[in-house]
Structures are given as structure tokens and as C-alpha cells.
Design an enzyme around this catalytic site. Structure first.
Site, mmCIF file in Angstrom:
data_model
loop_
_atom_site.group_PDB
_atom_site.id
_atom_site.type_symbol
_atom_site.label_atom_id
_atom_site.label_comp_id
_atom_site.label_asym_id
_atom_site.label_seq_id
_atom_site.Cartn_x
_atom_site.Cartn_y
_atom_site.Cartn_z
ATOM 1 N N ASP A 29 -0.765 1.416 2.690
ATOM 2 C CA ASP A 29 -2.533 0.623 1.836
ATOM 3 C C ASP A 29 -2.055 -0.290 0.967
ATOM 4 O OD1 ASP A 29 -4.922 1.114 0.288
ATOM 5 O OD2 ASP A 29 -3.960 1.494 -1.480
ATOM 6 N N GLU A 89 -4.115 -1.002 6.398
ATOM 7 C CA GLU A 89 -5.634 -1.480 5.478
ATOM 8 C C GLU A 89 -6.032 -2.147 5.617
ATOM 9 O OE1 GLU A 89 -7.844 -0.104 1.933
ATOM 10 O OE2 GLU A 89 -7.710 1.660 2.793
ATOM 11 N N ASP A 161 -2.739 5.204 -4.174
ATOM 12 C CA ASP A 161 -2.627 4.474 -3.141
ATOM 13 C C ASP A 161 -1.581 5.437 -2.007
ATOM 14 O OD1 ASP A 161 -2.717 2.495 -4.899
ATOM 15 O OD2 ASP A 161 -1.630 2.741 -6.307
#
Length: 195
Positions: A29, A89, A161
Site C-alpha cells: 500500500d 494498489e 496501512d
């Protein structure tokens, strides 16, 4: 450099390092301030937690130095845990173009870490990740954390996160590697996002 927790979840537990899974997936991420990472194992239909954590950059540092921190931190994670696949992502279009640009550069550093290790990289939108893990594309961060905890049988909640990174890895295990279908048919791009 990289803050990581191994074992049976963020609260500790059994070490997952003792058994080698048929496949390991590193989820990332990306963020310029905090980049979350999570490694899961996939053995057939079974998913298991390996490690997760965050790479934090110096907010007062220059951009190249911060990107180097992300690159080096992820290189360390890759070297230590030897993933077979990387799932990242995708960047969404933010209202603030400067924020979008900075996030894109952090994401580029993350992709470079995987490419330099000769690892295949898959990319998923936040909508796809949430759909694969929670069942709805507009889930809240707390819902993602809860489902990651349940799916990986963790003893505690990962940070937001790290949970997003683990969710990205789970999405790849389910959709990108054929354990399930990625429900994106009929969706359209609206303001840079699938809707």
C-alpha cells in the site's frame, strides 16, 4: 528501516517462518509518508499470515531521500521473505494534483523494488481490493482491518496501512491467481476510479 511483525499476527504468536509455503505474495500500500507492506502465504486454497508492517519516511527529508527509504525498505522485505508475486494498489486521482503526483512517485519506488528483484507485479484499484476482501468496494478502513484479521486468523489488528497491504495480497491470491473471480464486470471509470 522497515517496521515488521511476524508470526501469527500483529500481536505475536506462532512463527510462520518455520514452514515454507508453495507461494508467497507481497502486498504493498504505497504512500510517501507511510508505505504499508504485508506478506501472505498461499498453499492451495489456504492463506496464511507471514509478516506485515510499515516503512516510514522522514517527512522533513527531500523527495529523493524519501523515495530511497521506500525502495530500500521494500528491498529488505523482499530479501528477507522471498515473495513470488507482488501486488500493488493503484494510485487514484486525488482532488489535489500535487498529492497525486507524490503518491505516484512513492508507488513508482515500490514497483521498482519488485522489478529490481525480478518479481511479477500485479496492480489493483482500492475498489477491487475492498471488493475482494470485504465484499463491497466502498468499505471503511475498519472493515478492511476486521476482514484481514478474520481471513488470516490474526490475533490482533494490523495497522491501517499494513491491513491495506495485506488486503492487496489477499486480493491477488483470490483474483490474480485464480482462486476466485474479480467482480469488475459492468464497472466504469468515474473521476479516476472504478465505479
Amino acid at each position: 528501516m522497515a517496521e515488521a511483525r511476524s508470526g501469527n499476527g500483529p500481536a505475536g504468536g506462532q512463527s510462520a517462518g518455520a514452514e515454507r509455503h508453495a507461494m508467497r505474495i507481497l502486498g504493498i500500500d504505497p504512500g510517501l509518508r507511510v508505505t504499508g507492506f504485508g506478506v501472505i502465504g498461499r498453499d492451495g486454497q489456504r492463506l496464511s499470515y507471514v509478516t506485515s508492517g510499515c516503512i516510514r519516511t522522514n517527512e522533513k527529508g527531500e523527495l529523493p531521500e524519501r523515495l530511497r527509504t521506500i525502495l530500500d525498505g521494500l528491498a529488505e522485505v523482499i530479501d528477507t521473505h522471498r515473495p513470488d508475486h507482488v501486488a500493488v494498489e493503484k494510485v487514484f486521482v486525488n482532488v489535489n494534483p500535487q498529492s497525486t503526483l507524490l503518491l505516484g512517485q512513492a508507488r513508482g519506488a515500490a514497483v521498482c523494488a519488485a522489478v529490481l528483484a525480478d518479481l511479477p507485479v500485479a496492480e489493483y484499484t482500492a475498489l477491487q481490493v475492498k471488493q475482494a476482501v470485504v465484499g463491497k468496494g466502498h468499505a471503511q478502513k475498519e472493515q478492511v482491518q476486521e476482514m484481514v484479521k478474520r481471513l488470516l486468523k490474526l490475533t490482533g489488528y494490523p495497522s491501517a496501512d499494513a491491513a491495506d497491504a495485506l488486503a492487496c495480497a489477499i486480493c491477488h491470491a483470490h483474483a490474480g491467481l485464480g482462486l476466485g473471480a474479480m467482480p469488475t464486470r459492468g464497472l466504469r471509470m468515474r473521476r479516476g476510479r472504478l465505479a
